[in-house]
Write a protein that holds these residues in place. Structure first.
Motif, PDB file in Angstrom:
ATOM      1  N   VAL A 185     -28.577  34.309   5.508  1.00 52.59           N
ATOM      2  CA  VAL A 185     -29.658  34.641   4.417  1.00 52.59           C
ATOM      3  C   VAL A 185     -30.091  33.403   3.632  1.00 52.59           C
ATOM      4  N   ASN A 186     -29.098  32.837   3.100  1.00 57.05           N
ATOM      5  CA  ASN A 186     -29.352  31.625   2.260  1.00 57.05           C
ATOM      6  C   ASN A 186     -30.248  30.803   3.199  1.00 57.05           C
ATOM      7  N   ALA A 187     -29.864  30.355   4.506  1.00 53.60           N
ATOM      8  CA  ALA A 187     -30.703  29.666   5.185  1.00 53.60           C
ATOM      9  C   ALA A 187     -31.982  29.917   5.602  1.00 53.60           C
ATOM     10  N   ILE A 188     -32.165  31.095   5.823  1.00 54.55           N
ATOM     11  CA  ILE A 188     -33.569  31.760   5.917  1.00 54.55           C
ATOM     12  C   ILE A 188     -34.405  31.596   4.557  1.00 54.55           C
ATOM     13  N   GLU A 189     -33.823  32.137   3.410  1.00 54.22           N
ATOM     14  CA  GLU A 189     -34.398  31.867   2.435  1.00 54.22           C
ATOM     15  C   GLU A 189     -35.154  30.686   1.893  1.00 54.22           C
ATOM     16  N   HIS A 190     -34.036  29.445   1.871  1.00 55.83           N
ATOM     17  CA  HIS A 190     -34.220  28.322   1.207  1.00 55.83           C
ATOM     18  C   HIS A 190     -34.544  27.173   2.383  1.00 55.83           C
ATOM     19  N   VAL A 191     -34.528  27.274   3.479  1.00 55.66           N
ATOM     20  CA  VAL A 191     -34.753  26.365   4.659  1.00 55.66           C
ATOM     21  C   VAL A 191     -35.879  26.767   5.707  1.00 55.66           C
ATOM     22  N   ILE A 192     -35.552  27.824   6.454  1.00 58.51           N
ATOM     23  CA  ILE A 192     -36.568  28.294   7.276  1.00 58.51           C
ATOM     24  C   ILE A 192     -37.954  28.588   6.700  1.00 58.51           C
ATOM     25  N   ILE A 193     -37.984  29.733   5.762  1.00 59.00           N
ATOM     26  CA  ILE A 193     -39.121  30.187   5.067  1.00 59.00           C
ATOM     27  C   ILE A 193     -39.942  29.253   4.416  1.00 59.00           C
ATOM     28  N   PRO A 194     -39.468  28.250   3.558  1.00 61.32           N
ATOM     29  CA  PRO A 194     -39.880  27.207   3.081  1.00 61.32           C
ATOM     30  C   PRO A 194     -40.681  26.470   3.930  1.00 61.32           C
ATOM     31  N   ARG A 195     -39.907  25.850   4.979  1.00 63.01           N
ATOM     32  CA  ARG A 195     -40.399  25.033   6.184  1.00 63.01           C
ATOM     33  C   ARG A 195     -41.724  25.886   6.780  1.00 63.01           C
ATOM     34  N   ILE A 196     -41.640  26.919   7.130  1.00 62.71           N
ATOM     35  CA  ILE A 196     -42.599  27.617   7.606  1.00 62.71           C
ATOM     36  C   ILE A 196     -44.023  27.588   6.894  1.00 62.71           C
ATOM     37  N   GLU A 197     -43.615  28.041   5.589  1.00 64.02           N
ATOM     38  CA  GLU A 197     -44.825  27.959   4.546  1.00 64.02           C
ATOM     39  C   GLU A 197     -45.478  26.613   4.489  1.00 64.02           C
ATOM     40  N   ASN A 198     -44.475  25.501   4.444  1.00 62.20           N
ATOM     41  CA  ASN A 198     -45.414  24.348   4.398  1.00 62.20           C
ATOM     42  C   ASN A 198     -46.083  23.818   5.466  1.00 62.20           C
ATOM     43  N   THR A 199     -45.555  24.353   6.716  1.00 62.92           N
ATOM     44  CA  THR A 199     -46.235  23.982   7.937  1.00 62.92           C
ATOM     45  C   THR A 199     -47.688  24.598   7.939  1.00 62.92           C
ATOM     46  N   LEU A 200     -47.433  26.054   7.494  1.00 67.31           N
ATOM     47  CA  LEU A 200     -48.966  26.798   7.538  1.00 67.31           C
ATOM     48  C   LEU A 200     -49.925  26.097   6.391  1.00 67.31           C
ATOM     49  N   SER A 201     -49.239  25.845   5.314  1.00 66.40           N
ATOM     50  CA  SER A 201     -50.186  25.313   4.256  1.00 66.40           C
ATOM     51  C   SER A 201     -50.765  23.849   4.895  1.00 66.40           C
ATOM     52  N   TYR A 202     -49.909  23.011   5.431  1.00 60.68           N
ATOM     53  CA  TYR A 202     -50.447  21.713   6.220  1.00 60.68           C
ATOM     54  C   TYR A 202     -51.715  22.213   6.976  1.00 60.68           C
ATOM     55  N   ILE A 203     -51.442  23.082   8.074  1.00 56.56           N
ATOM     56  CA  ILE A 203     -52.314  23.624   9.079  1.00 56.56           C
ATOM     57  C   ILE A 203     -53.665  23.834   8.502  1.00 56.56           C
ATOM     58  N   ILE A 204     -53.554  24.749   7.233  1.00 52.79           N
ATOM     59  CA  ILE A 204     -54.807  25.399   6.726  1.00 52.79           C
ATOM     60  C   ILE A 204     -55.583  24.321   6.006  1.00 52.79           C
ATOM     61  N   SER A 205     -54.638  23.218   5.158  1.00 56.00           N
ATOM     62  CA  SER A 205     -55.409  22.336   4.563  1.00 56.00           C
ATOM     63  C   SER A 205     -56.105  21.332   5.812  1.00 56.00           C
ATOM     64  N   GLU A 206     -55.543  21.072   6.743  1.00 51.78           N
ATOM     65  CA  GLU A 206     -56.079  20.266   7.874  1.00 51.78           C
ATOM     66  C   GLU A 206     -57.389  20.955   8.202  1.00 51.78           C
ATOM     67  N   LEU A 207     -57.326  22.240   8.710  1.00 45.08           N
ATOM     68  CA  LEU A 207     -58.516  22.924   9.191  1.00 45.08           C
ATOM     69  C   LEU A 207     -59.716  22.837   8.356  1.00 45.08           C
ATOM     70  N   ASP A 208     -59.330  23.086   6.801  1.00 44.87           N
ATOM     71  CA  ASP A 208     -60.526  22.948   5.690  1.00 44.87           C
ATOM     72  C   ASP A 208     -61.053  21.740   5.632  1.00 44.87           C
ATOM     73  N   GLU A 209     -60.266  20.488   5.782  1.00 45.68           N
ATOM     74  CA  GLU A 209     -60.741  19.385   5.772  1.00 45.68           C
ATOM     75  C   GLU A 209     -61.678  18.960   7.078  1.00 45.68           C
ATOM     76  N   ARG A 210     -61.402  19.601   8.114  1.00 43.53           N
ATOM     77  CA  ARG A 210     -62.115  19.340   9.176  1.00 43.53           C
ATOM     78  C   ARG A 210     -63.347  20.118   9.078  1.00 43.53           C
ATOM     79  N   GLU A 211     -63.467  21.403   8.784  1.00 45.62           N
ATOM     80  CA  GLU A 211     -64.692  22.176   8.403  1.00 45.62           C
ATOM     81  C   GLU A 211     -65.572  21.305   7.377  1.00 45.62           C
ATOM     82  N   ARG A 212     -65.021  20.802   6.391  1.00 43.79           N
ATOM     83  CA  ARG A 212     -65.611  19.867   5.321  1.00 43.79           C
ATOM     84  C   ARG A 212     -66.420  18.879   6.242  1.00 43.79           C
TER      85      ARG A 212
END
Length: 250
Positions: free
Chosen positions: A171-198
C-alpha cells in the motif's frame, strides 16, 4: 523541457502514451483502494484474534491451576496415577484436525479438537477416588482443548502479522512511489503536448502573416501594372490562387 528532474517514467510524450498512463493511474488507484480495504479487514481480524488470545491465556491459567489442584487431590487419595494411565492408553482419545479459514484472500490455519472413540479411563477409579479421577479427567480435558484453541489462535496471529506487514508495504509503495511517478509522467506528457500545440499555433500564425505580406505585395504589383496598362487578365482565374512554398528561419 518540462518534467526534467522529477521521478517519472521514461516515455515518449504522445496522446497514446497519455491514454496509457491514465489507464495505469486508474488501475494503480483501484489497486491501492483494494489493498487498503484488505489491510483494514486483516487488521480488524488481527485485533479480534489478539483479544481472543488474551482471554484464552487468562482462562488457561485458571484451568491449569484447577487441573494441577485436582491432580494433587487424586494423588493424595489413590496415589500415583501414572501407572493407571500407562496401562489404559492404547490410542489418543482427543485428536486434532486441520482446516483453513479464508480472510480477505488469506488462508489462516485452524486447529479443531474432537473426540475419537470411547473413554479409555471410564472404569478408572472405581475402587477408590472415582470422583477425584473424574474431576481430574474433566479439568485436563478442558486444558487440552484450550491448548488446541490457543495453538490455532497463535498460528493465525503470526500468519496475519506477516501478511499485514507485506500488505502495508505494498500500500505504501503504491501510494508514495507508483502513483506519484505515474502522475509526474502524466503531467510531463500533458505539458509537452501543450507546448507542441503552442509551437504549432505559432508556426501557423507566422505562415498566415507571411502569406498576407506576399498577397499584399502581389496586389500592389497588379495595381501598378493596371495603372500602367500593362496588366493582362489571366485566362484561368485559379492561377492567382497558387501559393509559393514558405521557408523561414526559426
Amino acid at each position: 523541457m518540462s518534467g526534467v528532474g522529477k521521478d517519472r517514467l521514461d516515455v515518449f510524450p504522445s496522446r497514446m502514451n497519455m491514454m496509457v498512463m491514465r489507464g495505469r493511474l486508474k488501475g494503480a488507484q483501484k489497486g491501492h483502494s483494494l489493498l487498503k480495504k484488505k489491510a483494514d479487514a486483516l487488521t480488524m481480524r488481527f485485533r479480534q484474534i489478539l483479544a481472543k488470545i488474551i482471554d484464552t491465556k487468562m482462562l488457561m491459567g485458571e484451568v491449569m491451576k484447577d487441573a494441577a489442584f485436582s491432580l494433587a487431590e487424586a494423588k493424595f487419595i489413590i496415589g500415583d496415577v501414572n501407572q493407571i494411565v500407562l496401562q489404559n492408553v492404547t490410542k489418543a482419545q482427543t485428536k486434532v484436525r486441520f482446516k483453513k479459514d479464508n480472510v480477505a484472500g488469506v488462508s489462516l490455519p485452524v486447529f479443531e479438537h474432537y473426540a475419537d472413540g470411547s473413554d479409555t479411563y471410564e472404569l478408572a477409579g472405581l475402587s477408590r477416588g472415582g470422583q477425584q479421577v473424574a474431576k481430574l479427567k474433566k479439568n485436563y480435558g478442558k486444558a487440552v482443548e484450550l491448548l488446541v484453541d490457543l495453538a490455532s489462535l497463535q498460528t493465525a496471529f503470526i500468519t496475519l502479522d506477516e501478511v499485514i506487514k507485506i500488505t502495508n508495504r505494498r500500500v505504501n509503495a503504491i501510494e508514495h512511489v507508483i502513483i506519484p511517478r505515474i502522475e509526474n509522467t502524466l503531467s510531463y506528457i500533458i505539458s509537452e503536448l501543450d507546448e507542441r500545440e503552442r509551437e504549432e499555433f505559432y508556426r501557423l500564425k507566422k505562415i498566415q502573416e507571411k502569406k498576407k505580406i506576399i498577397r499584399e505585395k502581389a496586389e500592389k504589383r497588379i495595381a501598378a501594372k493596371r495603372a500602367a496598362g500593362e496588366y493582362k487578365e489571366p485566362a484561368n482565374l485559379l492561377e492567382e490562387e497558387h501559393d509559393a512554398d514558405l521557408l523561414f528561419e526559426t
